[in-house]
Write a protein that holds these residues in place. Structure first.
Motif, PDB file in Angstrom:
ATOM      1  N   TYR A  38     -41.109  35.572 -28.802  1.00 38.06           N
ATOM      2  CA  TYR A  38     -39.977  34.793 -27.739  1.00 38.06           C
ATOM      3  C   TYR A  38     -39.033  34.061 -29.451  1.00 38.06           C
ATOM      4  O   TYR A  38     -39.370  33.828 -30.251  1.00 38.06           O
ATOM      5  CB  TYR A  38     -41.097  33.733 -26.978  1.00 38.06           C
ATOM      6  CG  TYR A  38     -42.283  34.393 -26.313  1.00 38.06           C
ATOM      7  CD1 TYR A  38     -41.384  34.595 -25.170  1.00 38.06           C
ATOM      8  CD2 TYR A  38     -43.597  34.706 -26.422  1.00 38.06           C
ATOM      9  CE1 TYR A  38     -42.442  35.342 -24.515  1.00 38.06           C
ATOM     10  CE2 TYR A  38     -44.236  34.771 -25.847  1.00 38.06           C
ATOM     11  CZ  TYR A  38     -44.256  35.484 -24.396  1.00 38.06           C
ATOM     12  OH  TYR A  38     -44.539  36.107 -23.972  1.00 38.06           O
ATOM     13  N   THR A  39     -37.818  33.953 -28.788  1.00 37.29           N
ATOM     14  CA  THR A  39     -36.602  32.860 -29.399  1.00 37.29           C
ATOM     15  C   THR A  39     -36.899  31.819 -29.709  1.00 37.29           C
ATOM     16  O   THR A  39     -38.074  31.136 -28.514  1.00 37.29           O
ATOM     17  CB  THR A  39     -35.550  32.747 -27.860  1.00 37.29           C
ATOM     18  OG1 THR A  39     -35.415  32.136 -26.739  1.00 37.29           O
ATOM     19  CG2 THR A  39     -35.171  34.198 -27.756  1.00 37.29           C
ATOM     20  N   PRO A  40     -36.934  31.244 -30.192  1.00 38.39           N
ATOM     21  CA  PRO A  40     -37.712  29.722 -30.572  1.00 38.39           C
ATOM     22  C   PRO A  40     -37.052  28.676 -29.389  1.00 38.39           C
ATOM     23  O   PRO A  40     -38.047  28.032 -28.351  1.00 38.39           O
ATOM     24  CB  PRO A  40     -36.496  29.283 -31.749  1.00 38.39           C
ATOM     25  CG  PRO A  40     -35.865  30.419 -32.482  1.00 38.39           C
ATOM     26  CD  PRO A  40     -35.456  31.506 -31.223  1.00 38.39           C
ATOM     27  N   ASP A  41     -36.501  28.798 -28.511  1.00 40.07           N
ATOM     28  CA  ASP A  41     -35.784  27.588 -27.394  1.00 40.07           C
ATOM     29  C   ASP A  41     -36.661  27.766 -26.242  1.00 40.07           C
ATOM     30  O   ASP A  41     -36.325  28.210 -24.955  1.00 40.07           O
ATOM     31  CB  ASP A  41     -34.520  27.924 -26.990  1.00 40.07           C
ATOM     32  CG  ASP A  41     -33.502  28.756 -26.764  1.00 40.07           C
ATOM     33  OD1 ASP A  41     -34.676  30.346 -26.789  1.00 40.07           O
ATOM     34  OD2 ASP A  41     -32.593  28.545 -26.701  1.00 40.07           O
ATOM     35  N   VAL A  42     -37.597  29.740 -25.448  1.00 45.32           N
ATOM     36  CA  VAL A  42     -38.289  30.170 -25.100  1.00 45.32           C
ATOM     37  C   VAL A  42     -38.533  29.097 -23.756  1.00 45.32           C
ATOM     38  O   VAL A  42     -38.723  28.435 -23.800  1.00 45.32           O
ATOM     39  CB  VAL A  42     -39.268  30.784 -25.339  1.00 45.32           C
ATOM     40  CG1 VAL A  42     -41.080  29.991 -25.661  1.00 45.32           C
ATOM     41  CG2 VAL A  42     -40.060  31.414 -24.616  1.00 45.32           C
ATOM     42  N   GLU A  43     -38.145  29.830 -22.674  1.00 38.76           N
ATOM     43  CA  GLU A  43     -38.574  28.954 -21.761  1.00 38.76           C
ATOM     44  C   GLU A  43     -39.828  29.626 -20.555  1.00 38.76           C
ATOM     45  O   GLU A  43     -40.381  30.839 -20.776  1.00 38.76           O
ATOM     46  CB  GLU A  43     -37.438  28.406 -20.383  1.00 38.76           C
ATOM     47  CG  GLU A  43     -38.551  27.833 -19.134  1.00 38.76           C
ATOM     48  CD  GLU A  43     -37.825  27.932 -18.265  1.00 38.76           C
ATOM     49  OE1 GLU A  43     -37.622  26.641 -17.838  1.00 38.76           O
ATOM     50  OE2 GLU A  43     -36.962  28.937 -17.031  1.00 38.76           O
ATOM     51  N   TYR A  44     -41.490  29.204 -21.061  1.00 40.37           N
ATOM     52  CA  TYR A  44     -42.688  29.796 -20.376  1.00 40.37           C
ATOM     53  C   TYR A  44     -43.015  28.816 -19.066  1.00 40.37           C
ATOM     54  O   TYR A  44     -43.384  27.993 -19.920  1.00 40.37           O
ATOM     55  CB  TYR A  44     -43.853  29.994 -21.073  1.00 40.37           C
ATOM     56  CG  TYR A  44     -44.828  31.312 -21.167  1.00 40.37           C
ATOM     57  CD1 TYR A  44     -45.440  30.834 -20.591  1.00 40.37           C
ATOM     58  CD2 TYR A  44     -44.138  31.971 -22.438  1.00 40.37           C
ATOM     59  CE1 TYR A  44     -46.086  31.846 -19.835  1.00 40.37           C
ATOM     60  CE2 TYR A  44     -45.411  33.079 -21.974  1.00 40.37           C
ATOM     61  CZ  TYR A  44     -46.647  33.270 -20.759  1.00 40.37           C
ATOM     62  OH  TYR A  44     -47.420  34.112 -20.189  1.00 40.37           O
ATOM     63  N   ILE A  45     -43.215  29.669 -18.001  1.00 41.28           N
ATOM     64  CA  ILE A  45     -43.655  29.424 -17.137  1.00 41.28           C
ATOM     65  C   ILE A  45     -45.248  29.910 -16.753  1.00 41.28           C
ATOM     66  O   ILE A  45     -44.491  30.498 -16.071  1.00 41.28           O
ATOM     67  CB  ILE A  45     -42.682  29.413 -15.918  1.00 41.28           C
ATOM     68  CG1 ILE A  45     -41.340  28.721 -16.040  1.00 41.28           C
ATOM     69  CG2 ILE A  45     -43.101  28.287 -14.245  1.00 41.28           C
ATOM     70  CD1 ILE A  45     -39.901  28.842 -15.038  1.00 41.28           C
ATOM     71  N   GLY A  54     -39.831  25.955 -25.889  1.00 41.94           N
ATOM     72  CA  GLY A  54     -39.726  26.659 -27.417  1.00 41.94           C
ATOM     73  C   GLY A  54     -41.587  26.911 -27.768  1.00 41.94           C
ATOM     74  O   GLY A  54     -42.583  27.355 -27.053  1.00 41.94           O
ATOM     75  N   ARG A  55     -41.315  28.116 -28.807  1.00 43.04           N
ATOM     76  CA  ARG A  55     -42.123  28.129 -28.887  1.00 43.04           C
ATOM     77  C   ARG A  55     -43.442  27.542 -29.775  1.00 43.04           C
ATOM     78  O   ARG A  55     -43.983  27.646 -29.617  1.00 43.04           O
ATOM     79  CB  ARG A  55     -42.013  29.276 -30.572  1.00 43.04           C
ATOM     80  CG  ARG A  55     -41.359  30.284 -30.797  1.00 43.04           C
ATOM     81  CD  ARG A  55     -41.143  30.925 -31.783  1.00 43.04           C
ATOM     82  NE  ARG A  55     -40.135  31.932 -31.333  1.00 43.04           N
ATOM     83  CZ  ARG A  55     -39.204  32.551 -33.242  1.00 43.04           C
ATOM     84  NH1 ARG A  55     -39.450  32.037 -33.836  1.00 43.04           N
ATOM     85  NH2 ARG A  55     -38.646  33.649 -32.740  1.00 43.04           N
ATOM     86  N   GLN A  56     -44.349  26.298 -29.878  1.00 44.79           N
ATOM     87  CA  GLN A  56     -44.775  25.862 -30.459  1.00 44.79           C
ATOM     88  C   GLN A  56     -44.965  25.105 -28.963  1.00 44.79           C
ATOM     89  O   GLN A  56     -46.798  25.523 -29.029  1.00 44.79           O
ATOM     90  CB  GLN A  56     -44.260  24.264 -30.868  1.00 44.79           C
ATOM     91  CG  GLN A  56     -45.412  23.468 -31.674  1.00 44.79           C
ATOM     92  CD  GLN A  56     -46.424  24.399 -32.693  1.00 44.79           C
ATOM     93  OE1 GLN A  56     -45.611  24.897 -33.565  1.00 44.79           O
ATOM     94  NE2 GLN A  56     -47.252  24.416 -32.254  1.00 44.79           N
TER      95      GLN A  56
END
Length: 168
Positions: A38-45, A54-56
Motif C-alpha cells: 500500500y502507498t504510505p497514505d493508503v485509505e483502507y475502508i 496510512g500504512r501504520q
C-alpha cells in the motif's frame, strides 16, 4: 473516454503479485510485506473496523485482526474471481476466508468483496472490504461449535464463543 492510466497487463501483474504476497502472509503470519503493497497514505475502508488512513493504521489493524479469533484461525484469502476495471485502475474481487480445519476435515468459510485501487509501481492507494458481518459471525460460531464438539477448541476461540454466541 479517456485513456486508462495503467494498462490491463500492469494491473493484472500487480494484482497477481498482491495475491502471492497475501498467500505468503497468511502462511507465515508476517503481514509486513502485505502492508508495504500500500502507498504510505493508503485509505483502507473495512466496514466493521472503520476507515484507516496510512500504512501504520492498516498495520496495527491487521496485526490485531490476525492474532485474535476468528482472524487467527483464517488460513488463506484466495480470490474466487476478479474483474479488472482499467478506467478506474481498480480490481474488484471476491475473497474467500477459510478457517483452519477444526479437526474433522470440515471447511468453514465466509467471503467478502474487495475493491482495490492501483497507484502504480506495484502499490495500492485504496481498499474497501464489503461483506455481511453476520456471515462471518455464523462461520466463526460454526467453527467454534464444531471444534468444541471435537475437543479441539483453543482458549482464544472458546473465549470468543462465550462472548459472541455461546448461548445460541
Amino acid at each position: 473516454m479517456s485513456t486508462p492510466r495503467f494498462s490491463r497487463g500492469e494491473l493484472s501483474s500487480a494484482f497477481e503479485k498482491f495475491e502471492q504476497t497475501v498467500a505468503r502472509a497468511a502462511e507465515s503470519q508476517d503481514w509486513e510485506a502485505w502492508v508495504e503493497h500500500y502507498t504510505p497514505d493508503v485509505e483502507y475502508i473495512e466496514h466493521a473496523a472503520g476507515t484507516m488512513h496510512g500504512r501504520q493504521q492498516v498495520r496495527d489493524w491487521i496485526r490485531r485482526t490476525m492474532t485474535t479469533f476468528p482472524g487467527s484461525h483464517m488460513v488463506a484469502f484466495p480470490s474466487l474471481w476478479s474483474v479488472i476495471d482499467e478506467s478506474t485502475a481498480r480490481i474488484i474481487c471476491e475473497l474467500d476466508n477459510p478457517m483452519r480445519d477444526p479437526g474433522d476435515g470440515t471447511v468453514i468459510s465466509a467471503t467478502n468483496i474487495s475493491i482495490i485501487t492501483y497507484a502504480g509501481d506495484g502499490q495500492w492507494c485504496r481498499q474497501e472490504d464489503i461483506y455481511n458481518p453476520l456471515r462471518f459471525l455464523r462461520a466463526a460460531l460454526k467453527w467454534c461449535r464444531t471444534a468444541e464438539a471435537l475437543g479441539t477448541i483453543d482458549d482464544d476461540a472458546a473465549r470468543w464463543m462465550r462472548q459472541y454466541g455461546g448461548s445460541e
